[in-house]
Write an enzyme that holds these catalytic residues in place. Structure first.
Site, PDB file in Angstrom:
ATOM      1  N   TYR A 281       0.849  -1.191   0.000  1.00  0.00           N
ATOM      2  CA  TYR A 281       0.000   0.000   0.000  1.00  0.00           C
ATOM      3  C   TYR A 281       0.880   1.235   0.000  1.00  0.00           C
ATOM      4  CZ  TYR A 281      -3.463   3.468   1.547  1.00  0.00           C
ATOM      5  OH  TYR A 281      -4.278   4.564   1.658  1.00  0.00           O
TER       6      TYR A 281
ATOM      7  N   ASP B 118       9.195   2.771   0.078  1.00  0.00           N
ATOM      8  CA  ASP B 118       8.138   3.417   0.839  1.00  0.00           C
ATOM      9  C   ASP B 118       8.327   3.017   2.298  1.00  0.00           C
ATOM     10  OD1 ASP B 118       5.891   4.209   2.149  1.00  0.00           O
ATOM     11  OD2 ASP B 118       4.478   3.487   0.642  1.00  0.00           O
TER      12      ASP B 118
ATOM     13  N   LYS C  13       3.885   9.065   8.900  1.00  0.00           N
ATOM     14  CA  LYS C  13       3.618   8.481  10.216  1.00  0.00           C
ATOM     15  C   LYS C  13       4.581   8.973  11.322  1.00  0.00           C
ATOM     16  CE  LYS C  13       0.649   5.137   8.267  1.00  0.00           C
ATOM     17  NZ  LYS C  13       0.627   4.206   7.168  1.00  0.00           N
TER      18      LYS C  13
HETATM   19  C1  LIG Z   1       0.074   4.745   5.674  1.00  0.00           C
HETATM   20  C2  LIG Z   1       0.873   4.462   4.488  1.00  0.00           C
HETATM   21  C3  LIG Z   1       0.896   5.324   3.377  1.00  0.00           C
HETATM   22  C4  LIG Z   1      -0.046   6.484   3.241  1.00  0.00           C
HETATM   23  O1  LIG Z   1       0.159   7.466   4.198  1.00  0.00           O
HETATM   24  P1  LIG Z   1      -1.047   8.477   4.515  1.00  0.00           P
HETATM   25  O2  LIG Z   1      -0.432   9.451   5.447  1.00  0.00           O
HETATM   26  O3  LIG Z   1      -2.141   7.666   5.091  1.00  0.00           O
HETATM   27  O4  LIG Z   1      -1.442   9.097   3.222  1.00  0.00           O
HETATM   28  C5  LIG Z   1       1.788   5.065   2.364  1.00  0.00           C
HETATM   29  N1  LIG Z   1       2.614   4.009   2.410  1.00  0.00           N
HETATM   30  C6  LIG Z   1       2.604   3.153   3.439  1.00  0.00           C
HETATM   31  C7  LIG Z   1       3.577   2.017   3.454  1.00  0.00           C
HETATM   32  C8  LIG Z   1       1.729   3.335   4.501  1.00  0.00           C
HETATM   33  O5  LIG Z   1       1.692   2.452   5.500  1.00  0.00           O
END
Ligand SMILES: *Cc1c(COP(=O)(O)O)cnc(C)c1O
Length: 424
Positions: free
Chosen positions: A143, A231, A259
């Site tokens: 994701y 990511d 995060k």
């Molecule tokens: C949470 C998440 C995102 C998206 O971040 P948001 O602040 O919710 O837009 C992207 N990549 C990973 C791996 C995530 O866990």
């Protein structure tokens, strides 16, 4: 017991689609009514009915110190008293940039945005701008936020909703997105601008990269001229102070963060070496902007959080993760259920199966075997909040004491006794 959660949910649904501002929160994959949070402190959240939960959601990762950490709250208050947004640069942005650059080997320059979604979206634009190529490769079950291009075969809430991608995302928007299975190095030809990956997949439960996978991916990118994007929105400052790139010794071209670096406030960032970042406006031709980017409150909260994360803290997190995993395994060995508990550093996942899946195809039948919702509700009823969906991971925080971990395990022992492994 009051029905305040139910009443709030009904009220919320009248004015907010599904009653929530992010789909997983709606309990749609586990059933029932979400608890509405009144306040949170350390390892706990309290709902509007006064129930206390040991919280393993921790806002899906940002709250690595636990909720309402006094140092973070103080930093936010102090920043807020100086104004909340200016449309002009601040020293706070430099301080957080310097902190991140100092900790993550390979990063020389970083830009702050407002979410992980923005970070990955812009990282792709940057990669395309640099390489002059159009296609990107993503791994099924990873994701990367909800930008159109990346909403193909994503995990987390998208998986939970049972939709591959999303209505409203046009074929042309995902035309250049190539989706391949995790843990298998794909063919990378000269049309590929970038390969984006969660170095540890944490949005399809927890799926660890096979030994050598990330190294081979790095090599394959190098020989084709594609950029490698990690990511690290979850793994960054969670696995270690250098994130997954230092954990595995693989240096990507572009990092995405979110995060933890916002300490619980809205934030994201993408980063790379100078040469790559110089393609961004105002120096280069890749445009990117943001009214609230580098917001002083978010910068202060992120900095206060990172300042409290040292070697001892990561060791502690890993030790309680081990304790949790061992305890859960023992509890479940005494029940009729089977479990596998993948763990990377302090990251923990739960699959109700004796198999440890290594890609999304293997995850799906396990996640959908119907056991998780029963486990989730059993835990919640007894005061433990897990994520309301089978594709998420657990986030023990520094505020979770060993005693609380043991309490969680005892509760889990009771819960699993009540769950039948037989599904129709
Ligand atoms: C949470 C998440 C995102 C998206 O971040 P948001 O602040 O919710 O837009 C992207 N990549 C990973 C791996 C995530 O866990």
């Amino acid at each position: 017991m009051s029905d305040k959660n139910q009443a709030l949910f009904e009220r919320a649904k009248k004015v907010i689609p599904g009653g929530v501002n992010s789909p997983v929160r709606s309990f749609s994959s586990v059933g029932g009514v979400p608890y509405f949070v009144r306040n949170a402190e350390g390892p706990y959240v309290w709902d509007e009915e006064g129930h206390r939960y040991i919280d393993y959601v921790q806002s899906y990762g940002p709250m690595i110190l636990g909720h309402s950490h006094p140092a973070v709250i103080e930093a936010i208050n102090k920043a807020a008293s100086c104004g909340t947004s200016y449309g002009a640069p601040t020293e706070k942005e430099i301080i957080l940039a310097e902190t991140i650059i100092e900790r993550v080997k390979g990063i020389e320059s970083i830009r702050f945005v407002n979410s992980g979604t923005e970070a990955t979206m812009t990282a792709l634009r940057l990669a395309r701008g640099i390489t002059n190529r159009s296609k990107i490769i993503k791994f099924s079950g990873c994701y990367h936020g909800h930008s159109d291009t990346l909403l193909a075969a994503a995990g987390s809430g998208v998986a939970t909703q049972g939709i591959s991608g999303s209505e409203g995302v046009t074929e042309s928007a995902v035309f250049d997105t190539v989706v391949v299975p995790f843990n298998k190095v794909p063919e990378i030809d000269q049309s590929i601008a970038a390969v984006i990956v969660e170095p540890v997949a944490a949005n399809m439960g927890l799926v660890e990269p096979d030994s050598g996978f990330l190294q081979e991916l790095r090599k394959a990118c190098d020989s084709s001229g594609a950029l490698l994007i990690f990511d690290e929105v979850i793994t960054g400052f969670r696995l270690s102070s250098g994130g997954a790139s230092s954990w595995y010794g693989v240096i990507p071209d572009i990092w995405c963060f979110g995060k933890i670096i916002g300490g619980g406030l809205p934030v994201g960032a993408f980063a790379a070496r100078q040469e790559l970042m110089s393609h961004l406006a105002p120096i280069g031709g890749v445009y990117q902007a943001g009214t609230l980017s580098g917001n002083p409150l978010a910068m202060a909260a992120g900095q206060a959080t990172l300042e409290l994360l040292g070697k001892a803290e990561y060791e502690y997190l890993e030790s309680i993760a081990n304790r949790l995993v061992q305890g859960l395994k023992e509890a479940i060995s005494k029940s009729n259920l089977e479990i596998s508990t993948p763990k990377v550093g302090p990251l923990v996942g739960i699959f109700f199966s004796d198999k440890k899946p290594s890609n999304f195809e293997e995850v799906k039948p396990i996640a959908e075997n119907g056991i998780y919702p029963d486990f989730f509700h059993g835990m919640l009823k007894r005061g433990v909040a897990l994520a309301p969906g089978p594709y998420e991971v657990l986030f023990p925080s520094l505020a979770h004491t060993e005693k609380l971990i043991d309490e969680t395990i005892e509760i889990a022992s009771d819960v699993v006794k009540e769950i039948s492994p037989i599904r129709t």
